[in-house]
Structure formats: C-alpha cells, structure tokens
Design a protein around this motif. Sequence first.
Motif, PDB file in Angstrom:
ATOM      1  N   TYR A  63       0.847  -1.194   0.000  1.00  0.00           N
ATOM      2  CA  TYR A  63       0.000   0.000   0.000  1.00  0.00           C
ATOM      3  C   TYR A  63       0.883   1.246   0.000  1.00  0.00           C
ATOM      4  CZ  TYR A  63      -3.689   3.291   1.257  1.00  0.00           C
ATOM      5  OH  TYR A  63      -4.561   4.347   1.264  1.00  0.00           O
ATOM      6  N   ASN A  64       1.909   1.231   0.824  1.00  0.00           N
ATOM      7  CA  ASN A  64       2.821   2.382   0.884  1.00  0.00           C
ATOM      8  C   ASN A  64       3.693   2.508  -0.358  1.00  0.00           C
ATOM      9  OD1 ASN A  64       1.876   3.430   3.227  1.00  0.00           O
ATOM     10  ND2 ASN A  64       3.507   2.643   4.511  1.00  0.00           N
ATOM     11  N   ARG A  65       3.866   1.421  -1.098  1.00  0.00           N
ATOM     12  CA  ARG A  65       4.613   1.475  -2.367  1.00  0.00           C
ATOM     13  C   ARG A  65       3.698   1.835  -3.537  1.00  0.00           C
ATOM     14  NH1 ARG A  65       7.287  -3.769  -0.688  1.00  0.00           N
ATOM     15  NH2 ARG A  65       9.219  -3.096   0.265  1.00  0.00           N
ATOM     16  N   ASN A  66       2.439   2.120  -3.233  1.00  0.00           N
ATOM     17  CA  ASN A  66       1.438   2.504  -4.233  1.00  0.00           C
ATOM     18  C   ASN A  66       1.100   1.402  -5.221  1.00  0.00           C
ATOM     19  OD1 ASN A  66       0.819   5.141  -3.331  1.00  0.00           O
ATOM     20  ND2 ASN A  66       2.786   5.833  -4.141  1.00  0.00           N
ATOM     21  N   ASP A  67       1.121   0.150  -4.765  1.00  0.00           N
ATOM     22  CA  ASP A  67       0.644  -0.949  -5.605  1.00  0.00           C
ATOM     23  C   ASP A  67      -0.845  -0.719  -5.855  1.00  0.00           C
ATOM     24  OD1 ASP A  67      -0.823  -3.624  -5.875  1.00  0.00           O
ATOM     25  OD2 ASP A  67       1.263  -4.235  -6.191  1.00  0.00           O
ATOM     26  N   LEU A  68      -1.217  -0.591  -7.116  1.00  0.00           N
ATOM     27  CA  LEU A  68      -2.580  -0.219  -7.475  1.00  0.00           C
ATOM     28  C   LEU A  68      -3.619  -1.229  -6.981  1.00  0.00           C
ATOM     29  CD1 LEU A  68      -4.357   1.830  -8.910  1.00  0.00           C
ATOM     30  CD2 LEU A  68      -4.010   0.549 -11.019  1.00  0.00           C
ATOM     31  N   THR A  69      -3.330  -2.511  -7.112  1.00  0.00           N
ATOM     32  CA  THR A  69      -4.290  -3.536  -6.685  1.00  0.00           C
ATOM     33  C   THR A  69      -4.504  -3.489  -5.177  1.00  0.00           C
ATOM     34  OG1 THR A  69      -3.563  -4.945  -8.506  1.00  0.00           O
ATOM     35  CG2 THR A  69      -4.819  -5.998  -6.745  1.00  0.00           C
ATOM     36  N   VAL A  70      -3.424  -3.404  -4.426  1.00  0.00           N
ATOM     37  CA  VAL A  70      -3.529  -3.353  -2.963  1.00  0.00           C
ATOM     38  C   VAL A  70      -4.251  -2.079  -2.531  1.00  0.00           C
ATOM     39  CG1 VAL A  70      -2.210  -3.204  -0.808  1.00  0.00           C
ATOM     40  CG2 VAL A  70      -1.508  -4.803  -2.591  1.00  0.00           C
ATOM     41  N   ARG A  71      -3.918  -0.969  -3.153  1.00  0.00           N
ATOM     42  CA  ARG A  71      -4.577   0.296  -2.793  1.00  0.00           C
ATOM     43  C   ARG A  71      -6.083   0.214  -3.044  1.00  0.00           C
ATOM     44  NH1 ARG A  71      -1.141   4.251  -1.216  1.00  0.00           N
ATOM     45  NH2 ARG A  71      -2.765   5.819  -1.249  1.00  0.00           N
ATOM     46  N   ARG A  72      -6.476  -0.371  -4.151  1.00  0.00           N
ATOM     47  CA  ARG A  72      -7.915  -0.490  -4.439  1.00  0.00           C
ATOM     48  C   ARG A  72      -8.613  -1.360  -3.403  1.00  0.00           C
ATOM     49  NH1 ARG A  72      -8.219  -0.979 -10.977  1.00  0.00           N
ATOM     50  NH2 ARG A  72      -7.998   1.242 -11.372  1.00  0.00           N
ATOM     51  N   ILE A  73      -8.001  -2.476  -3.061  1.00  0.00           N
ATOM     52  CA  ILE A  73      -8.609  -3.368  -2.067  1.00  0.00           C
ATOM     53  C   ILE A  73      -8.769  -2.646  -0.737  1.00  0.00           C
ATOM     54  CG2 ILE A  73      -8.204  -5.416  -0.637  1.00  0.00           C
ATOM     55  CD1 ILE A  73      -6.925  -6.686  -3.134  1.00  0.00           C
ATOM     56  N   LEU A  74      -7.714  -1.988  -0.288  1.00  0.00           N
ATOM     57  CA  LEU A  74      -7.746  -1.370   1.040  1.00  0.00           C
ATOM     58  C   LEU A  74      -8.523  -0.063   1.075  1.00  0.00           C
ATOM     59  CD1 LEU A  74      -4.143  -2.143   2.318  1.00  0.00           C
ATOM     60  CD2 LEU A  74      -6.270  -3.406   2.717  1.00  0.00           C
ATOM     61  N   GLU A  75      -8.702   0.584  -0.060  1.00  0.00           N
ATOM     62  CA  GLU A  75      -9.485   1.819  -0.077  1.00  0.00           C
ATOM     63  C   GLU A  75     -10.970   1.570  -0.295  1.00  0.00           C
ATOM     64  OE1 GLU A  75      -7.468   4.409  -2.820  1.00  0.00           O
ATOM     65  OE2 GLU A  75      -5.793   4.690  -1.425  1.00  0.00           O
ATOM     66  N   TYR A  76     -11.312   0.346  -0.717  1.00  0.00           N
ATOM     67  CA  TYR A  76     -12.715   0.030  -0.943  1.00  0.00           C
ATOM     68  C   TYR A  76     -13.244  -1.065  -0.023  1.00  0.00           C
ATOM     69  CZ  TYR A  76     -12.437   3.031  -4.993  1.00  0.00           C
ATOM     70  OH  TYR A  76     -12.271   4.125  -5.806  1.00  0.00           O
ATOM     71  N   SER A  77     -12.435  -1.498   0.940  1.00  0.00           N
ATOM     72  CA  SER A  77     -12.902  -2.496   1.906  1.00  0.00           C
ATOM     73  C   SER A  77     -12.096  -2.377   3.196  1.00  0.00           C
ATOM     74  CB  SER A  77     -12.770  -3.910   1.339  1.00  0.00           C
ATOM     75  OG  SER A  77     -11.416  -4.236   1.148  1.00  0.00           O
ATOM     76  N   HIS A  78     -12.612  -2.983   4.234  1.00  0.00           N
ATOM     77  CA  HIS A  78     -11.901  -3.115   5.506  1.00  0.00           C
ATOM     78  C   HIS A  78     -11.486  -4.577   5.614  1.00  0.00           C
ATOM     79  CE1 HIS A  78     -13.312   0.811   6.890  1.00  0.00           C
ATOM     80  NE2 HIS A  78     -14.538   0.455   6.548  1.00  0.00           N
TER      81      HIS A  78
END
Length: 149
Positions: free
Chosen positions: A117-132
């Motif tokens: 998430y801190n490396r701005n991986d797009l897939t991880v960011r989407r998962i963590l920004e759209y779910s808990h």
Amino acid sequence: AVLRLTRPKRMVWKCSSVLLLCLAVKAGIFDLDYSQYHNYDTMTAFLKNISEAYPNLTHLYSIGQSYEGRQLWVMKISGGVDTILRPHVKLLANVKGNESAGRELLLRFIKYLVEEYNRNDLTVRRILEYSHVHILPSMNPDGFERHLL
C-alpha cells in the motif's frame, strides 16, 4: 437485530476474499520459508510493531481472550476515507492448535498489504481503499503454544 446480507453483498465478500487470496499468490507468500513460526509473544510483538509503523493504515484490537488468558488479536487494515458502505472482509487462521501454516501466511500477508500500500501498488490500494480487511492470525493461541512444546 441480525444483519442479513443481500445476495450482492455476499458476492462482494466472497469476491474480496478470493481477490485477497490471488494477491497472496502474486506476492509469493506461499513460496516463503516456514521453518520457524511465531509463538504467541513474537506474534503479538509483530502485530504491535506493524500497528505502530502504519498507524494511519492499521488498527490492532482484541476480540477477547483465550481460555488461558491470551488476547485474540485482530489487525484491521484499510486506507482512504472511511465510509459505512465499505464491505468488511475477515480472514482467520489457526483454528486448531496444530494449524500453524495459515497463521504464518496471514502474518506475512499483513506485512505485504501494508508495505505494498505504501509502495502505491494499485491492486492493494484499491482493495484497502474500498474495503476493511480484518485479519485474525490465531483463533487458538493456547492450542498453538501447546503444539510448539
């Protein structure tokens, strides 16, 4: 009142879990060395360190205590703005004391999610920004400690 999920919400939960598993495969988590396992104390220290290192992304909480008084730690990981409509995904492991691989997998998955998430991986960011994502690495810490002996 009992929370009943509609069919679309259930599908989101199932799809999110499958997506997280696919992400774990992509990360190579299954290829790591599992010759040493975290005992309860090292697992607790690991979770607290992650929580302190990523305070805006994680929240460490306990859902209670085991029979022998050990905390049942859950790491909540989510990014972005918190809204009530975001689905919650729960991952848990170590239901039985001798099920140690799942526990290690989830600990490494926690680390992977926060780092990517801190490396701005797009897939991880989407998962963590759209779910808990709530991760309970050890449902049975007492059994695991007995299994280590």
